[in-house]
Design an enzyme around this catalytic site. Structure first.
Site, short mmCIF file in Angstrom:
data_model
loop_
_atom_site.label_atom_id
_atom_site.label_comp_id
_atom_site.label_asym_id
_atom_site.label_seq_id
_atom_site.Cartn_x
_atom_site.Cartn_y
_atom_site.Cartn_z
N SER A 206 64.81 -8.42 49.28
CA SER A 206 63.65 -8.17 48.44
C SER A 206 62.39 -8.64 49.16
CB SER A 206 63.80 -8.86 47.08
OG SER A 206 62.80 -8.41 46.19
N ASN A 207 61.33 -8.90 48.44
CA ASN A 207 60.08 -9.35 49.07
C ASN A 207 59.40 -10.34 48.14
OD1 ASN A 207 58.26 -7.81 47.20
ND2 ASN A 207 59.47 -6.14 48.06
#
Ligand code: CTP
Length: 398
Positions: A206-207
């Site tokens: 993810s980020n």
């Protein structure tokens, strides 16, 4: 707020002390303020504190007169231009939703026809209780503005959602809602948060996107009258009340939701941080460490570039705004993205600056379109930045 007559209803919550500062802020804005306290509020802050500041007697249950000359609650109800309930306890909200009028504050509110702003403050479990949720929904569907509690340290000593919105933010939100609603009739599709791509049943890619920028944009657009659909990818922020919310997890789900919603919207603001890669195959079992190697090779493939797909299907009068998170050659990279993705505008975020960007409450952006830089903001709260971005979008729609 200048020359507006505000009745401030203070109910029983530890946040009642913040209502003193809120009263001062209303006065600084040029408003005339009267205060009504519930019996329980009087246990937290003295009537004298409010009376000294508003230079007027404070109303409470003892204001019900028995001599019949004045009917205080009706007079006050008619006097007011705006009613603000801050802090609003769970009990008070429940009674408002039911039309119960068993104290002076509730009776006055029931008799007033002003716009009403409810600013809840309570324990997180109370806020999430099904009954509170239902009561809040009842108020919101009856055109009462709910200024949602934020996430932060509660009086109980732990951080959760339930903390009353800060007085400055309350004043700001009321000011915005009193303004004209220039985006009435416009439909905004706004994405926020960061997508997740599973690697196996326990791990994912993810980020760092928190969703704060996208949520702030959605809130400002809605406050200005737009009909907003917010597509939220994995954000932990509280759901805003006055818009449609669609929750997604992966970049594919985000793509499908956008493609489905896009035809009904005039504007797409793509603030979500989309995973650029996803695993070629998601492992069905947890990936185990190998005895033979210190390395693990992940096979990833590109996800669809959603904005490029959008460019193929948009109508001439739809406005598409993208974001560019850059760490180097920031302006050049943003301009390349603007052209490659056929955007009307790009919001450049220099994420190399730790004080702003991902997760932070502040941000600093540069707005660029085909003619070059349109606006550059200072380091400001994401709420303020959102107002500037929405203002520029509004100018472009006209
Ligand atoms: N975006 C998108 N689809 C993707 C990736 C990004 O629609 N698969 C959108 C983002 O929501 C943002 C804009 O494209 O509005 C730019 O995103 P960014 O991550 O800055 O750029 P990328 O296109 O991913 O390019 P790079 O990672 O090479 O900088």
């Amino acid at each position: 707020m200048k020359h507006q007559k505000i009745v401030l209803y203070v109910t029983g919550s530890i946040a009642a002390y913040k209502a003193v500062y809120l009263l001062r802020l209303f006065q600084k804005q040029g408003a005339e303020v009267r205060v009504v306290m519930t019996p329980f509020a009087e246990k937290f802050v003295s009537k004298l504190t409010f009376a000294s500041l508003c230079k007027h007697r404070v109303y409470s249950d003892s204001s019900f007169s028995d001599h019949g000359e004045n009917i205080d609650h009706i007079e006050l109800a008619k006097w007011a231009d705006i009613s603000v309930i801050a802090p609003a306890s769970a009990d008070f909200i429940a009674k408002m939703a039911q039309g119960i009028a068993d104290n002076f504050a509730l009776t006055t509110l029931l008799a007033t026809e002003t716009p009403k702003y409810v600013v809840p403050a309570m324990n997180d479990v109370m806020w999430n209780n099904f009954a509170t949720k239902k009561n809040i929904e009842t108020l919101a569907t009856n055109h009462i503005t709910i200024l949602n509690p934020g996430y932060g340290m509660l009086a109980e000593g732990y951080a959760a959602q339930g903390r009353m919105m800060e007085p400055e933010e309350i004043v700001n939100a009321i000011n915005i809602s009193l303004q004209d609603k220039p985006l009435t009739g416009k439909h905004f599709l706004i994405t926020a948060g960061g997508t997740i791509e599973d690697l196996d049943p326990v791990r994912y890619i993810s980020n760092r996107s928190s969703g704060k920028m996208g949520y702030a944009l959605a809130q400002v657009a809605a406050q200005q009258g737009a009909d907003v659909t917010l597509i939220s990818a994995n954000s932990h922020l509280a759901d805003p009340q006055n818009m449609k919310i669609i929750k997604v997890k992966t970049s594919d789900e985000l793509k499908d939701a956008i493609m489905q919603q896009l035809p009904a919207n005039d504007v797409l603001v793509m603030a979500a941080a989309v995973s650029d890669f996803k695993p070629v195959a998601v492992a069905t079992q947890k990936i185990k460490k190998s005895e033979n190697s210190d390395e693990l090779v992940l096979h990833l493939k590109k996800t669809a570039d959603i904005l490029k797909l959008v460019a193929n299907v948009i109508r001439a009068n739809q406005l598409i705004v993208g974001f560019a998170a850059e760490t180097n050659n920031v302006q050049k990279n943003a301009e390349n993205k603007l052209n490659k993705k056929h955007l009307d505008m790009i919001v450049l975020n220099d994420v190399s600056n730790q004080k702003i960007g991902f997760g932070s409450d502040d941000n600093q952006v540069t707005l660029i379109n085909k003619t070059g830089i349109i606006r550059q903001t200072g380091i400001e709260s994401k709420q303020q930045i959102a107002q500037e971005i929405i203002q520029v979008i509004e100018d472009q729609l006209n």
